[in-house]
Enzyme design. Structure first.
Site, PDB file in Angstrom:
ATOM      1  N   GLY A 267      30.707  33.595 -17.069  1.00  0.00           N
ATOM      2  CA  GLY A 267      31.549  34.614 -17.659  1.00  0.00           C
ATOM      3  C   GLY A 267      30.999  35.192 -18.954  1.00  0.00           C
ATOM      4  O   GLY A 267      29.789  35.222 -19.196  1.00  0.00           O
ATOM      5  N   HIS A 268      31.920  35.629 -19.795  1.00  0.00           N
ATOM      6  CA  HIS A 268      31.625  36.354 -21.028  1.00  0.00           C
ATOM      7  C   HIS A 268      30.774  35.516 -21.986  1.00  0.00           C
ATOM      8  O   HIS A 268      29.746  35.970 -22.485  1.00  0.00           O
ATOM      9  CB  HIS A 268      32.969  36.727 -21.663  1.00  0.00           C
ATOM     10  CG  HIS A 268      32.893  37.618 -22.850  1.00  0.00           C
ATOM     11  ND1 HIS A 268      32.351  38.878 -22.815  1.00  0.00           N
ATOM     12  CD2 HIS A 268      33.320  37.428 -24.142  1.00  0.00           C
ATOM     13  CE1 HIS A 268      32.458  39.445 -24.010  1.00  0.00           C
ATOM     14  NE2 HIS A 268      33.024  38.574 -24.832  1.00  0.00           N
TER      15      HIS A 268
END
Length: 291
Positions: A267-268
């Site tokens: 993810g981020h």
């Protein structure tokens, strides 16, 4: 006794424009230098494991912006919480420390801050590490565009931003898009939320969120700098990022065709899950670009 290559990490403050700016530093003073610019809602602590991995070989420096982490957090009435304002502080921070030749790590909020710095002081930047740091319209998800639509004068904008500054949302930014959420230390979102919950900090984040739209107007200038300067560039990107999508990573190749692109199923906050894969890429990149 077995020798381990573990760095000595220092936690310091610099006086910058009347503010005490906290920063982490590791590595030999004469080693290749990497300036790391953090994202939202985090601070320099997001790089703590990268410091452990690379801090014995390279000089790593990571400041906390005003209003983040351990840096001073004047009220919005006393400081201009815009991305121009953050870039001003980072530029003055570099001047205060005598940093004038380094690779730049840009992530999330660090991209608009760092790319402002690069276009102001291009002679300082000898390489670019991009990790989920967007500079292209095609890299914005619908969720990101909804966020950017919050700006001064838009009805309900402040309330919508404040609704994002909760523990559930902070945790979701770390765990969202990951392959194995158990790889993400709960210390990360817990510390971020601690800072967000300090008196006045949410007001600061509202000011910055309502200014985020200003970054899009700079995209053409940043892309022109990339095309003109052709900085050695390493792109490491979590493709499960809910805000900054894979097309934004690939878009850099349009302006810097020789950039080295690596996509990860995370993810981020890609370092949380994929540090073992990303750290060697950064080490190799610094060795190549800073000889």
């Amino acid at each position: 006794m077995t020798e381990l290559a573990l760095p000595h990490i220092r936690h310091r403050y610099a006086e910058v424009g009347g503010l005490r700016i906290f920063y982490r530093e590791a590595g030999p003073a004469d080693a290749p230098t990497l300036l790391l610019l953090h994202g939202f809602p985090s601070a320099s602590h997001q790089f703590r494991r990268l410091f452990d991995a690379l801090g014995s070989r390279f000089r790593l420096i990571a400041p906390d912006y005003p209003g983040f982490g351990f840096s001073d957090s004047p009220a919005p009435a006393d400081f201009r919480y815009t991305f121009d304002g953050l870039a001003d502080v980072v530029e003055d921070f570099c001047l205060a420390l005598g940093l004038d030749r380094f690779a730049l790590y840009i992530f999330d909020f660090g991209a608009p801050v760092g790319l402002r710095l690069a276009t102001r002081r291009p002679e300082w930047i000898i390489g670019l590490v991009v990790q989920n740091g967007n500079a292209y319209e095609e890299g914005l998800s619908d969720l990101a565009r909804d966020f950017i639509a919050n700006r001064p004068g838009v009805e309900g904008a402040e309330e919508r931003v404040r609704g994002l500054l909760t523990l559930d949302m902070t945790r979701g930014q770390y765990e969202g898009g990951t392959t194995d959420p158990a790889a993400v230390a709960p210390d990360s979102w817990t510390l971020d939320q601690h800072f967000l919950d300090l008196p006045g900090r949410k007001d600061i984040q509202v000011e910055l969120a309502l200014d985020y739209h200003s970054n899009l107007g700079h995209y053409p200038a940043w892309q022109e700098w990339l095309r003109t300067a052709q900085p050695p560039t390493l792109i490491v990107w979590g493709r499960g990022d809910a805000f900054f999508t894979e097309p934004g990573a690939r878009a850099y190749l349009r302006d810097v065709p020789e950039a080295d692109l690596h996509l990860f199923d995370t993810g981020h906050f890609a370092l949380e899950e994929n540090l073992p894969e990303i750290a060697p890429l950064i080490a190799d990149f610094l060795d190549r670009t800073q000889k």
